[in-house]
Design an enzyme around this catalytic site. Structure first.
Site, short mmCIF file in Angstrom:
data_model
loop_
_atom_site.label_atom_id
_atom_site.label_comp_id
_atom_site.label_asym_id
_atom_site.label_seq_id
_atom_site.Cartn_x
_atom_site.Cartn_y
_atom_site.Cartn_z
N LYS A 1 -23.16 6.93 -2.56
CA LYS A 1 -22.73 8.27 -2.79
C LYS A 1 -22.54 8.49 -4.33
O LYS A 1 -22.75 9.68 -4.84
CB LYS A 1 -21.56 9.02 -2.21
CG LYS A 1 -20.26 7.95 -2.51
CD LYS A 1 -18.91 8.60 -1.60
CE LYS A 1 -17.59 7.86 -1.84
NZ LYS A 1 -16.71 8.45 -0.78
N TYR B 1 0.98 -1.06 0.08
CA TYR B 1 -0.04 -0.08 -0.08
C TYR B 1 1.07 1.27 -0.26
O TYR B 1 1.29 1.71 1.12
CB TYR B 1 -0.80 0.13 1.29
CG TYR B 1 -1.85 -1.21 1.38
CD1 TYR B 1 -2.26 -1.83 0.10
CD2 TYR B 1 -2.38 -1.40 2.43
CE1 TYR B 1 -2.96 -3.10 0.39
CE2 TYR B 1 -3.32 -2.45 2.70
CZ TYR B 1 -3.67 -3.33 1.44
OH TYR B 1 -4.55 -4.50 1.59
N1 LIG Z 1 -6.28 -8.66 1.23
C1 LIG Z 1 -6.54 -8.18 0.50
O1 LIG Z 1 -6.36 -8.45 -0.95
C2 LIG Z 1 -7.20 -6.66 0.22
C3 LIG Z 1 -7.79 -6.15 -0.77
C4 LIG Z 1 -8.53 -5.05 -0.52
C5 LIG Z 1 -8.55 -4.32 0.47
N2 LIG Z 1 -7.95 -4.96 1.68
C6 LIG Z 1 -7.75 -4.13 3.00
O2 LIG Z 1 -9.34 -3.88 3.14
C7 LIG Z 1 -9.56 -2.52 3.56
C8 LIG Z 1 -10.72 -2.08 3.21
O3 LIG Z 1 -11.31 -2.30 1.77
P1 LIG Z 1 -11.05 -1.11 0.55
O4 LIG Z 1 -10.22 -0.25 1.28
O5 LIG Z 1 -10.55 -2.01 -0.42
O6 LIG Z 1 -12.43 -0.77 0.41
P2 LIG Z 1 -13.52 -0.36 1.06
O7 LIG Z 1 -13.61 -0.19 2.52
O8 LIG Z 1 -14.77 -1.14 0.54
O9 LIG Z 1 -14.01 1.33 0.74
C9 LIG Z 1 -12.98 2.24 1.36
C10 LIG Z 1 -13.30 3.42 0.37
O10 LIG Z 1 -14.72 3.97 0.26
C11 LIG Z 1 -14.93 5.46 0.64
N3 LIG Z 1 -15.45 5.46 1.97
C12 LIG Z 1 -15.04 4.93 3.16
N4 LIG Z 1 -15.84 5.20 4.26
C13 LIG Z 1 -16.84 5.91 3.79
C14 LIG Z 1 -17.99 6.71 4.26
N5 LIG Z 1 -18.39 6.64 5.57
N6 LIG Z 1 -18.69 7.56 3.42
C15 LIG Z 1 -18.44 7.63 2.17
N7 LIG Z 1 -17.21 7.37 1.58
C16 LIG Z 1 -16.38 6.36 2.29
C17 LIG Z 1 -13.62 5.99 0.73
O11 LIG Z 1 -13.00 6.43 -0.60
P3 LIG Z 1 -13.56 7.66 -1.19
O12 LIG Z 1 -13.89 8.65 -0.26
O13 LIG Z 1 -12.61 8.30 -2.27
O14 LIG Z 1 -14.71 7.32 -2.03
C18 LIG Z 1 -12.62 4.71 1.36
O15 LIG Z 1 -11.13 5.01 0.63
C19 LIG Z 1 -8.35 -2.02 2.75
O16 LIG Z 1 -7.97 -0.67 3.24
C20 LIG Z 1 -7.23 -2.85 2.99
O17 LIG Z 1 -6.69 -2.85 4.36
C21 LIG Z 1 -7.49 -6.15 1.58
#
Ligand SMILES: NC(=O)c1ccc[n+]([C@@H]2O[C@H](COP(=O)([O-])OP(=O)(O)OC[C@H]3O[C@@H](n4cnc5c(N)ncnc54)[C@H](OP(=O)(O)O)[C@@H]3O)[C@@H](O)[C@H]2O)c1
Length: 317
Positions: free
Chosen positions: A212, A57
């Site tokens: 959103k 990351y």
């Molecule tokens: N093991 C793996 O292969 C793998 C893969 C993916 C993720 N992960 C882990 O899982 C975590 C979470 O998944 P993810 O980051 O992919 O995505 P997610 O949690 O599905 O989405 C996060 C994004 O959504 C938006 N957001 C979050 N909360 C919000 C709210 N309350 N209101 C409005 N917008 C909001 C933000 O971006 P914007 O404001 O730009 O819209 C944020 O960066 C990652 O950070 C990582 O640690 C692991």
């Protein structure tokens, strides 16, 4: 906040955990470090005690930001990081070779400013390295006290079985959300049967499940989430908007946001130990962490299920 124990460990983790991929500032558009640190602090102040990061990351940047944010409370935070994915200029490459694992381990300890990582994941399977070579190297690190518990991410049942023949793993990190329930068929039952924790990611499908985006967004340069979460296209867009309307009605009843409804749904599912949610700022972090207070009723869950089965079954199951 609710807390669950990852089976066979002393790690009592919050049911909502903070994901830090976006804080790496290289895949989700521009993210300000100060905002990231505020988001980490608000999450911790709201009861989150579990932070997920990875060397890939932002080529280590997310780990550095996490370390800065928790430097005066390292002992109160359960830190998970991962190994075995490298970002080159053009692609992400999986590499679980002993040499790469050694590099990842040393650099994560340095960047996280810690002697020992609480939970250490194999990030993705790597077909070019015999799993045994990777596991032997990781076992050596564990004996040296560099991490406490080993885990895997994005593994199939077959791969988990292979890993378990060689070592102890304590949990799996799979992709799981209202829009992606593929692991319910085999993977969650296997984890339950084997007493493995499930720490799911993608809870908001990259922000989509906040409701959103009213039309397909054109993400800014450097924001590549549409490459990872395959929902931002025309043929399913209207049906996703229908799902968001259904979540919106449920959210209204609970006086909460659509994002909180999507998070609460995931937390409530069978076999889930903790759900990862990414946040880029204080408001998002607070919105997400407080979703732990919401409990959807059986009939609300059935309403969601009925919509998915009728309109999105090919995408979700
Ligand atoms: N093991 C793996 O292969 C793998 C893969 C993916 C993720 N992960 C882990 O899982 C975590 C979470 O998944 P993810 O980051 O992919 O995505 P997610 O949690 O599905 O989405 C996060 C994004 O959504 C938006 N957001 C979050 N909360 C919000 C709210 N309350 N209101 C409005 N917008 C909001 C933000 O971006 P914007 O404001 O730009 O819209 C944020 O960066 C990652 O950070 C990582 O640690 C692991």
């Amino acid at each position: 906040m609710k807390y669950n124990i990852i089976p066979n460990t002393d790690l009592k983790v919050s049911s909502i955990a903070l994901g830090t991929w976006a804080m790496g500032n290289d895949f989700w558009g521009n993210v300000d470090d100060k905002e990231s640190i505020k988001a980490i602090h608000s999450s911790l102040d709201t009861g989150v005690n579990f932070i997920d990061t990875a060397p890939v990351y932002g080529a280590g940047h997310a780990e550095t930001v996490v370390a800065k944010a928790i430097k005066d409370r390292r002992d109160k935070v359960i830190v998970a990081t991962k190994a075995g994915v490298i970002r080159t200029k053009t692609e992400y490459r999986r590499d679980l070779s002993p040499k790469q694992l050694q590099k990842d381990m040393e650099e994560s300890l340095r960047r996280l400013n810690t002697d020992c990582i609480d939970l250490y994941y194999i990030h993705w399977p790597d077909v070019t390295t015999p799993l045994e070579d990777s596991i032997n190297t990781l076992e050596k690190f564990k004996k040296q006290g560099k991490f406490r518990y080993l885990a895997v991410s994005n593994f199939s049942v077959e791969l988990m079985q292979q890993a378990q023949e060689m070592t102890d793993i304590v949990c799996l990190q799979p992709n799981y959300s209202i829009l992606n329930r593929k692991i319910e068929k085999e993977i969650i039952p296997y984890c339950e049967q084997q007493n493995l924790g499930v720490i799911s990611y993608g809870t908001l499908a990259g922000g989509l499940l906040t409701g959103k985006f009213k039309s397909i967004p054109k993400f800014t340069e450097g924001d590549n989430r549409g490459r990872f979460y395959d929902y931002y296209h025309q043929d399913i867009w209207q049906n996703i908007q229908g799902l968001l309307a259904c979540l919106g009605k449920i959210a209204q009843k609970h006086c909460c946001t659509v994002a909180q409804t999507a998070i609460a749904w995931t937390v409530q599912q069978k076999g889930i130990t903790s759900v990862l949610v990414g946040a880029k700022n204080n408001n998002q972090a607070l919105d997400n962490a407080t979703a732990a207070e919401i409990l959807l009723s059986d009939s609300e869950c059935l309403e969601i299920e009925a919509y998915l089965k009728q309109w999105l079954s090919k995408v979700v199951y």
